[in-house]
Design an enzyme around this catalytic site. Structure first.
Site, PDB file in Angstrom:
ATOM      1  N   LYS A  22       0.851  -1.206   0.000  1.00 59.52           N
ATOM      2  CA  LYS A  22       0.000   0.000   0.000  1.00 59.52           C
ATOM      3  C   LYS A  22       0.879   1.246   0.000  1.00 59.52           C
ATOM      4  O   LYS A  22       0.694   2.155  -0.815  1.00 59.52           O
ATOM      5  CB  LYS A  22      -0.891   0.005   1.238  1.00 59.52           C
ATOM      6  CG  LYS A  22      -1.582   1.338   1.520  1.00 59.52           C
ATOM      7  CD  LYS A  22      -2.464   1.350   2.739  1.00 59.52           C
ATOM      8  CE  LYS A  22      -1.752   1.625   4.026  1.00 59.52           C
ATOM      9  NZ  LYS A  22      -1.429   3.019   4.310  1.00 59.52           N
ATOM     10  N   ASN A  23       1.860   1.281   0.894  1.00 55.94           N
ATOM     11  CA  ASN A  23       2.638   2.509   1.076  1.00 55.94           C
ATOM     12  C   ASN A  23       3.649   2.744  -0.033  1.00 55.94           C
ATOM     13  O   ASN A  23       4.170   3.846  -0.160  1.00 55.94           O
ATOM     14  CB  ASN A  23       3.297   2.522   2.456  1.00 55.94           C
ATOM     15  CG  ASN A  23       2.254   2.689   3.552  1.00 55.94           C
ATOM     16  OD1 ASN A  23       1.085   2.997   3.258  1.00 55.94           O
ATOM     17  ND2 ASN A  23       2.642   2.461   4.785  1.00 55.94           N
ATOM     18  N   CYS A 118      -4.487  12.730  12.244  1.00 56.80           N
ATOM     19  CA  CYS A 118      -5.286  11.506  12.216  1.00 56.80           C
ATOM     20  C   CYS A 118      -5.208  10.909  13.620  1.00 56.80           C
ATOM     21  O   CYS A 118      -4.598  11.480  14.517  1.00 56.80           O
ATOM     22  CB  CYS A 118      -4.758  10.528  11.175  1.00 56.80           C
ATOM     23  SG  CYS A 118      -3.284   9.678  11.697  1.00 56.80           S
ATOM     24  N   ARG A 123       0.705  14.678  12.855  1.00 55.07           N
ATOM     25  CA  ARG A 123       1.233  14.370  11.517  1.00 55.07           C
ATOM     26  C   ARG A 123       1.361  15.611  10.629  1.00 55.07           C
ATOM     27  O   ARG A 123       0.746  15.733   9.581  1.00 55.07           O
ATOM     28  CB  ARG A 123       0.400  13.271  10.865  1.00 55.07           C
ATOM     29  CG  ARG A 123       0.396  12.049  11.771  1.00 55.07           C
ATOM     30  CD  ARG A 123      -0.134  10.810  11.201  1.00 55.07           C
ATOM     31  NE  ARG A 123       0.662  10.302  10.095  1.00 55.07           N
ATOM     32  CZ  ARG A 123       0.222   9.292   9.343  1.00 55.07           C
ATOM     33  NH1 ARG A 123      -0.960   8.804   9.558  1.00 55.07           N
ATOM     34  NH2 ARG A 123       0.968   8.845   8.356  1.00 55.07           N
ATOM     35  N   ASP A 308       4.568   0.454  12.050  1.00 53.66           N
ATOM     36  CA  ASP A 308       3.320  -0.112  11.514  1.00 53.66           C
ATOM     37  C   ASP A 308       3.101  -1.559  11.928  1.00 53.66           C
ATOM     38  O   ASP A 308       2.049  -2.123  11.620  1.00 53.66           O
ATOM     39  CB  ASP A 308       3.301  -0.006   9.981  1.00 53.66           C
ATOM     40  CG  ASP A 308       3.196   1.426   9.525  1.00 53.66           C
ATOM     41  OD1 ASP A 308       3.398   1.678   8.329  1.00 53.66           O
ATOM     42  OD2 ASP A 308       2.940   2.306  10.371  1.00 53.66           O
ATOM     43  N   ARG A 400      -8.692  -0.181   4.354  1.00 59.66           N
ATOM     44  CA  ARG A 400      -7.763   0.785   3.769  1.00 59.66           C
ATOM     45  C   ARG A 400      -6.428   0.112   3.473  1.00 59.66           C
ATOM     46  O   ARG A 400      -5.718   0.484   2.562  1.00 59.66           O
ATOM     47  CB  ARG A 400      -7.520   1.949   4.734  1.00 59.66           C
ATOM     48  CG  ARG A 400      -8.742   2.786   5.009  1.00 59.66           C
ATOM     49  CD  ARG A 400      -8.369   4.013   5.777  1.00 59.66           C
ATOM     50  NE  ARG A 400      -7.282   4.721   5.106  1.00 59.66           N
ATOM     51  CZ  ARG A 400      -6.762   5.857   5.559  1.00 59.66           C
ATOM     52  NH1 ARG A 400      -7.226   6.417   6.666  1.00 59.66           N
ATOM     53  NH2 ARG A 400      -5.782   6.462   4.915  1.00 59.66           N
TER      54      ARG A 400
HETATM   55  C1  EPZ Z   1       4.411   6.820   6.281  1.00 59.36           C
HETATM   56  O1  EPZ Z   1       3.684   7.904   6.845  1.00 59.36           O
HETATM   57  C2  EPZ Z   1       3.425   5.670   6.195  1.00 59.36           C
HETATM   58  N1  EPZ Z   1       2.304   6.051   5.332  1.00 59.36           N
HETATM   59  C3  EPZ Z   1       2.920   5.329   7.598  1.00 59.36           C
HETATM   60  O2  EPZ Z   1       2.064   4.194   7.483  1.00 59.36           O
HETATM   61  C4  EPZ Z   1       4.109   4.947   8.472  1.00 59.36           C
HETATM   62  O3  EPZ Z   1       3.653   4.693   9.782  1.00 59.36           O
HETATM   63  C5  EPZ Z   1       5.112   6.114   8.489  1.00 59.36           C
HETATM   64  O4  EPZ Z   1       5.511   6.424   7.129  1.00 59.36           O
HETATM   65  C6  EPZ Z   1       6.364   5.782   9.277  1.00 59.36           C
HETATM   66  O5  EPZ Z   1       6.980   4.649   8.740  1.00 59.36           O
HETATM   67  C7  EPZ Z   1       2.475   6.013   3.999  1.00 59.36           C
HETATM   68  O6  EPZ Z   1       3.540   5.694   3.495  1.00 59.36           O
HETATM   69  C8  EPZ Z   1       1.280   6.375   3.174  1.00 59.36           C
HETATM   70  P1  EPZ Z   1       6.643  10.081   8.381  1.00 59.36           P
HETATM   71  P2  EPZ Z   1       4.359   9.394   6.858  1.00 59.36           P
HETATM   72  O7  EPZ Z   1       6.635  11.332   7.604  1.00 59.36           O
HETATM   73  O8  EPZ Z   1       5.164   9.583   5.647  1.00 59.36           O
HETATM   74  C9  EPZ Z   1       6.707  13.423  11.735  1.00 59.36           C
HETATM   75  C10 EPZ Z   1       0.113   2.956   7.736  1.00 59.36           C
HETATM   76  O9  EPZ Z   1      -0.382   2.423   8.730  1.00 59.36           O
HETATM   77  N2  EPZ Z   1       6.646  14.374  10.609  1.00 59.36           N
HETATM   78  O10 EPZ Z   1       7.787   9.130   8.222  1.00 59.36           O
HETATM   79  O11 EPZ Z   1       3.271  10.358   7.148  1.00 59.36           O
HETATM   80  C11 EPZ Z   1       5.427  12.597  11.875  1.00 59.36           C
HETATM   81  O12 EPZ Z   1       4.468  13.312  12.625  1.00 59.36           O
HETATM   82  C12 EPZ Z   1       0.685   4.354   7.829  1.00 59.36           C
HETATM   83  O13 EPZ Z   1       0.223   2.419   6.595  1.00 59.36           O
HETATM   84  C13 EPZ Z   1       6.797  15.741  10.867  1.00 59.36           C
HETATM   85  O14 EPZ Z   1       6.966  16.158  12.007  1.00 59.36           O
HETATM   86  O15 EPZ Z   1       5.299   9.269   8.125  1.00 59.36           O
HETATM   87  C14 EPZ Z   1       5.918  11.349  12.564  1.00 59.36           C
HETATM   88  O16 EPZ Z   1       5.987  11.595  13.947  1.00 59.36           O
HETATM   89  C15 EPZ Z   1       0.469   4.961   9.203  1.00 59.36           C
HETATM   90  N3  EPZ Z   1       6.745  16.603   9.820  1.00 59.36           N
HETATM   91  C16 EPZ Z   1       7.330  11.160  12.009  1.00 59.36           C
HETATM   92  O17 EPZ Z   1       7.708  12.430  11.452  1.00 59.36           O
HETATM   93  C17 EPZ Z   1       6.570  16.181   8.531  1.00 59.36           C
HETATM   94  O18 EPZ Z   1       6.546  17.022   7.608  1.00 59.36           O
HETATM   95  C18 EPZ Z   1       7.430  10.126  10.894  1.00 59.36           C
HETATM   96  O19 EPZ Z   1       6.451  10.453   9.924  1.00 59.36           O
HETATM   97  C19 EPZ Z   1       6.415  14.796   8.287  1.00 59.36           C
HETATM   98  C20 EPZ Z   1       6.462  13.904   9.346  1.00 59.36           C
END
Ligand code: EPZ
Length: 421
Positions: A22-23, A118, A123, A308, A400
């Protein structure tokens, strides 16, 4: 609203096919916006999030045709006729923000709704925006939308991520492929989905080095061509279904499973006493009845233990012999499955980012509530080995991220059915 009924039914045996990630798919699909030529994805998963991304790309003028029962997505963005990604679609799926980088790189302007938070956390997308600004983007936040423009096109630049961000790395990587000059992304995410995206972009003609390491270097090109690309195996679905025989006992082969995608997770399972074997077709997980041992888990960016899979691992540790401590270091609110597991008789103490799980002999089935995608499946896993019936409500979260979860588990002997309500 659908519910899923699960009844503890003893050991599981057989095979479970693992779908495309998915991701990975959610970042490969927006990549079509980078080129006028067709981009076709094979091994695509059949999920509601994929249908939402399809709807979003079509709203921008892209053609997306789903074929072979959804496993093939033929896309073409020859004519982008709308540069605005509306809130009503973006709020349904945060990954919609991934159209920003490609649209800005190809068209020089884009208006994308901020995704909002969410259940698992606020996020923010500040790192997506900062990375694009390092490539010369001019951004303005107005009425909940990002108004982005790149007068004269994006220019290569260097950006060091203060924290590892999968999505921000993906947005910047896609944008940099068409930026004039060289881009260096430091402290970049190393997830297999990033590597898969880089492989696809390279097929389209992008010049990328270092994917899978913390430093990715991109040499911008004037235009990208088309490609056909197979979506990488879903390591989170893989890990999730590896836990089914680990929790219930039995021997299950995960078809398409690759150990390199889940190495940190496999080490923890083996530490808990679960046997894992690599085969030509994938991975076999075997737990021959001896009780799993408690293990401590800390979630980290790849190649560490994936956030995850934290909820699903907790479901296993609820009946482990001993006390386990799970530390969630990626998201600020990702223990919402804990109160539901406690309803099933688990003994869990949550303090901030730590959850201490005292293993009990057996869980008892109960009506429980799914709160997010991974929490939902953790409750189903717990129900597979619990005494009696577990009813998991609000399973729209589940659809999803998992295609036909009840069919896959029924296929290895689980007593599970979906009740359409
Ligand atoms: C991706 O989300 C995945 N989603 C998430 O999977 C996964 O949990 C996550 O990566 C971590 O591996 C998809 O790929 C669609 P991040 P993403 O940016 O990209 C903070 C699932 O269950 N952050 O790596 O949104 C954020 O709040 C989902 O399939 C900022 O502060 O995750 C988090 O604490 C859930 N500012 C950390 O970084 C930003 O601009 C990691 O988030 C971006 C992120």
């Amino acid at each position: 609203m659908d519910s899923i009924l699960v009844t503890g039914n003893g050991p599981l045996n057989g095979q479970i096919p693992i779908a495309g990630a998915k991701n990975a798919c959610l970042t490969l699909m927006p990549a079509t916006l980078l080129s006028e030529e067709p981009l076709t994805l094979t091994n695509a998963p059949r999920l509601s999030d994929i249908r939402t991304m399809t709807e979003l790309l079509q709203s921008l003028g892209a053609e997306v045709t789903s074929m072979q029962d959804g496993k093939v997505l033929a896309m073409s963005s020859h004519d982008i006729n709308n540069h605005r990604a509306d809130y009503d679609i973006v709020r349904k799926m945060r990954a919609s923000i991934l159209v920003l980088g490609p649209m800005l790189a190809r068209e020089g302007h884009a208006v994308v709704s901020l995704p909002g938070g969410c259940a698992i956390g606020a996020r923010p997308v500040d790192l997506h925006l900062k990375a694009l600004e390092a490539l010369g983007a001019e951004l303005e936040l107005k009425d909940g939308y990002v108004h982005a423009k790149a007068v004269g096109g994006l220019k290569g630049g260097t950006f060091e991520f203060p924290i590892v961000s999968v999505g921000a790395t993906e947005n910047a990587l896609m944008a940099a492929t068409l930026a004039k000059g060289t881009t260096v992304l430091k402290n970049a995410a190393r997830e297999p989905e990033i590597v898969d995206l880089a492989h696809c972009l390279r097929r389209m003609g992008a010049q990328i080095d270092g994917e899978g390491t913390s430093t990715i270097t991109i040499q911008g090109v004037d235009r990208l061509g088309g490609a056909t690309h197979p979506v990488v195996t879903d390591r989170i679905e893989l890990g999730t279904f590896m836990l089914a025989p680990a929790i219930c006992g039995g021997r299950v082969e995960l078809l398409g499973g690759r150990r390199d995608l889940v190495e940190a997770f496999c080490l923890k399972l083996e530490q808990a006493g679960v046997h894992i074997e690599e085969t030509e077709k994938g991975l076999i997980v075997d737990r021959n009845g001896s009780r799993v041992k408690a293990v401590d888990v800390t979630t980290e960016p790849f190649p560490g233990f994936p956030t995850d899979l934290q909820a699903q691992m907790m479901a296993l540790l609820c009946t482990a012999d001993g006390t386990s401590v799970l530390e969630e270091k990626i998201f600020e609110n990702r223990f919402m499955h804990a109160p539901e597991l406690i309803r099933m008789g688990a003994s869990i103490d949550v303090q901030g980012g730590h959850a201490t799980v005292h293993g009990v002999e057996k869980l008892k089935g109960a009506p429980v509530m799914a709160t997010d995608l991974r929490a939902s499946v953790s409750l189903i896993l717990a129900g597979l080995a619990a005494e009696g019936e577990t009813v998991v409500n609000r399973v729209y979260h589940l659809d999803r991220g998992y295609e036909r979860v009840e069919e896959k588990l029924e296929g290895v002997g689980a007593k599970i059915e979906r009740v359409t309500g």
